[in-house]
Design an enzyme around this catalytic site. Sequence first.
Site, PDB file in Angstrom:
ATOM      1  N   ASP A   1     -10.993   2.410   3.639  1.00  0.00           N
ATOM      2  CA  ASP A   1     -11.402   0.974   3.586  1.00  0.00           C
ATOM      3  C   ASP A   1     -13.035   0.798   3.380  1.00  0.00           C
ATOM      4  OD1 ASP A   1      -9.450  -0.635   3.561  1.00  0.00           O
ATOM      5  OD2 ASP A   1      -9.043  -0.405   5.576  1.00  0.00           O
TER       6      ASP A   1
ATOM      7  N   GLN B   1      -4.775  -1.691   9.270  1.00  0.00           N
ATOM      8  CA  GLN B   1      -4.726  -3.238   8.660  1.00  0.00           C
ATOM      9  C   GLN B   1      -5.194  -4.077   9.700  1.00  0.00           C
ATOM     10  OE1 GLN B   1      -3.726  -3.631   5.556  1.00  0.00           O
ATOM     11  NE2 GLN B   1      -4.029  -5.799   5.857  1.00  0.00           N
TER      12      GLN B   1
ATOM     13  N   LYS C   1       0.893  -1.369  -0.047  1.00  0.00           N
ATOM     14  CA  LYS C   1       0.004  -0.018   0.121  1.00  0.00           C
ATOM     15  C   LYS C   1       0.935   1.054   0.038  1.00  0.00           C
ATOM     16  CE  LYS C   1      -3.886  -2.517   2.195  1.00  0.00           C
ATOM     17  NZ  LYS C   1      -4.612  -3.080   3.043  1.00  0.00           N
TER      18      LYS C   1
HETATM   19  N1  GUN Z   1      -6.897  -6.921   5.787  1.00  0.00           N
HETATM   20  C1  GUN Z   1      -7.046  -7.747   4.865  1.00  0.00           C
HETATM   21  N2  GUN Z   1      -7.601  -6.990   3.724  1.00  0.00           N
HETATM   22  C2  GUN Z   1      -7.670  -5.920   4.184  1.00  0.00           C
HETATM   23  C3  GUN Z   1      -8.263  -4.688   3.909  1.00  0.00           C
HETATM   24  O1  GUN Z   1      -8.754  -4.638   2.540  1.00  0.00           O
HETATM   25  N3  GUN Z   1      -8.275  -3.414   4.234  1.00  0.00           N
HETATM   26  C4  GUN Z   1      -7.569  -3.451   5.806  1.00  0.00           C
HETATM   27  N4  GUN Z   1      -7.645  -2.551   6.554  1.00  0.00           N
HETATM   28  N5  GUN Z   1      -7.229  -4.864   6.328  1.00  0.00           N
HETATM   29  C5  GUN Z   1      -7.082  -5.897   5.509  1.00  0.00           C
END
Ligand code: GUN
Length: 278
Positions: free
Chosen positions: A119, A96, A52
Amino acid sequence: MYQIIDGKAISTQLKDELKERVSALKEQGKQPCLAVILVGEDPASTVYVGNKKKACEYIGIKSLSYELPESTTQEELLALIGKLNDDDSVNGILVQLPLPKHIDEDAVIQAISPKKDVDGFHPQSVGALCIGQPGFVSCTPAGIIELLKRSNIEIAGKECVVIGRSNIVGKPMSLLMLRENATVTICHSKTRDLKEVARRADILIVAIGKPKMITAEYVKEGAVVIDVGIHRLEGKKLCGDVDFDDVAPHTSAITPVPGGVGPMTIAMLMKNCVDAGE
Ligand code: GUN
């Protein structure tokens, strides 16, 4: 012959479009900024967070990185989120998941301002999606819509079967396909005659988390198959929830793993950040 839906190429195209939007913002003296919070050292999460940050760099989004120890308390995490909510220079906040067991994920998600919820996990964002109001949409399902549209696959009027009902993928995916005027069926672990139901699909979207579970028996001839799963097999090879070699010859189009849905998730996160910046 079936079409392989190239998520890597489509995500690059999308990221290049975002790069231009960020350049235009920079000319006005603005730069989108994403705060990324990682608690603990889960290896998969560490890789995702790294990807990211790399995508932010590519597009020109500023990223702030908070790598907190496993022992971080819920209060400390909520205090950081509160501070970032109040900081006008931060446009997006991403925590996350999964979080360590002693932290209540729902409380954390709800603490993020819906204006910065890139998100799309906040109940207000999910509610807005449900009733057709503007708001951030969960990145994986939003990325799948983008993949279908950019591959010229029509959605309106089609039978769509979604296997999986998670809050992050299955449920928002179903709502998005409904918004695009598909006829939507949601399947889950208690669904009877799953094969039969799946075989109704013109567009089959699989998010069950079981390696290679979906074989040709689940797929109608000529269907479009979207595979959300990603698993590492012994020997390190990656595979999805769909048995690609068995299923692909029966489809009109299919996403590979890797290189299908995965790259789109990050691209859509970047899109949400740029939207927030604008
Ligand atoms: N963990 C697995 N996929 C995601 C996601 O799309 N966003 C976040 N914040 N955590 C994750």
